[in-house]
Design an enzyme around this catalytic site. Structure first.
Site, PDB file in Angstrom:
ATOM      1  N   GLU A  57      12.432  -4.794  -1.808  1.00 37.17           N
ATOM      2  CA  GLU A  57      11.164  -4.457  -1.162  1.00 37.17           C
ATOM      3  C   GLU A  57      10.101  -5.401  -1.696  1.00 37.17           C
ATOM      4  OE1 GLU A  57       7.648  -1.116  -1.244  1.00 37.17           O
ATOM      5  OE2 GLU A  57       9.683  -0.415  -1.687  1.00 37.17           O
ATOM      6  N   ARG A  61       1.189  -7.114  -1.957  1.00 36.23           N
ATOM      7  CA  ARG A  61       0.127  -6.948  -2.949  1.00 36.23           C
ATOM      8  C   ARG A  61      -0.386  -8.283  -3.477  1.00 36.23           C
ATOM      9  NH1 ARG A  61       2.594  -1.923  -6.605  1.00 36.23           N
ATOM     10  NH2 ARG A  61       3.062  -0.559  -4.831  1.00 36.23           N
ATOM     11  N   LYS A 145       9.018   7.976   2.185  1.00 39.54           N
ATOM     12  CA  LYS A 145       8.820   7.656   0.778  1.00 39.54           C
ATOM     13  C   LYS A 145       7.854   8.673   0.204  1.00 39.54           C
ATOM     14  CE  LYS A 145       6.034   4.261  -0.725  1.00 39.54           C
ATOM     15  NZ  LYS A 145       5.560   2.925  -1.170  1.00 39.54           N
TER      16      LYS A 145
END
Length: 227
Positions: A57, A61, A145
């Site tokens: 993943e 960011r 999630k």
């Protein structure tokens, strides 16, 4: 492009649920990766893969997130590469164009859920409350999630969710580590976990790829021995 102009996805929501199941079953751990330097992309991925972590993943960011997805899809086609920290429809479209094989978000908005419905890339939306689960459920989502997992109730919350949401499964992320990952994976409604404990930032900064490989192998062994 408006909603009315969008092409219909080839995959149904049930098929995308099955795709998420397959991805998580293979992964067991989704490493939450933030790329600080472009030169780290391939050696970091190679270290994780050598340790047994081949589903990645890659978050948005940092400024290198999209580039990392593009590079890994081109240079490491044997890996399964997804995009994390996708915050809006624009980001969703960008990671789709970059070749992401799945998308993970920290939370939900109507626009993000709609983007997932109208895309063939499976979306794992982030939630922390029953109401958020219900918002996704109404659109056909069955996999979520839990984020941030530990401060949102952790193992106890996921156990409680099993009552009203018996067909929902989770990937808890946020505060998951080597000390508690097995507790999460022992739950029948947990399909995999997300974490960063095998990705110490100082190891990456120093190019200590052997240590990341060893830590990844230890993490995989920890969960493979969970029964």
């Amino acid at each position: 492009m408006t909603t009315l102009e969008r092409p219909q996805p080839l995959l149904s929501m049930a098929e995308k649920t099955a795709a998420i199941d397959a991805i998580c079953a293979r992964a067991r751990i989704l490493p939450v990766i933030t790329i600080a330097r472009e030169q780290d992309i391939l050696p970091l991925a190679d270290a994780l893969a050598a340790g047994g972590i081949r589903t990645l993943e890659v978050t948005l960011r940092s400024e290198h997130g999209l580039k990392a997805i593009e590079v890994l899809r081109a240079e490491r086609p044997e890996l399964c590469v997804g995009a994390g920290t996708v915050l809006d429809g624009r980001m969703f479209a960008a990671v789709e164009a970059a070749g992401a094989q799945f998308v993970v978000t920290p939370g939900i908005t109507p626009a993000l859920l709609d983007a997932g419905v109208h895309s063939d890339i499976p979306l794992l939306p982030g939630i922390s409350t029953p109401s958020e689960i219900m918002s996704g459920y109404a659109l056909g989502y069955r996999r979520f999630k839990l984020f941030p997992a530990e401060i949102s109730g952790g193992v106890a919350a996921i156990k409680a969710f099993a009552g009203p949401f018996s067909d929902i499964r989770f990937c808890p992320t946020g505060g998951v580590n080597s000390a508690n990952a097995r507790n999460y994976m022992a739950l029948p409604n947990v399909m995999c976990v997300g974490g960063t404990w095998m990705l110490d930032s100082s190891w990456i900064k120093n190019g200590d790829w052997a240590r990341i490989e060893a830590s990844s192998a230890e993490a995989m062994a920890l969960l493979e021995n969970n029964g």
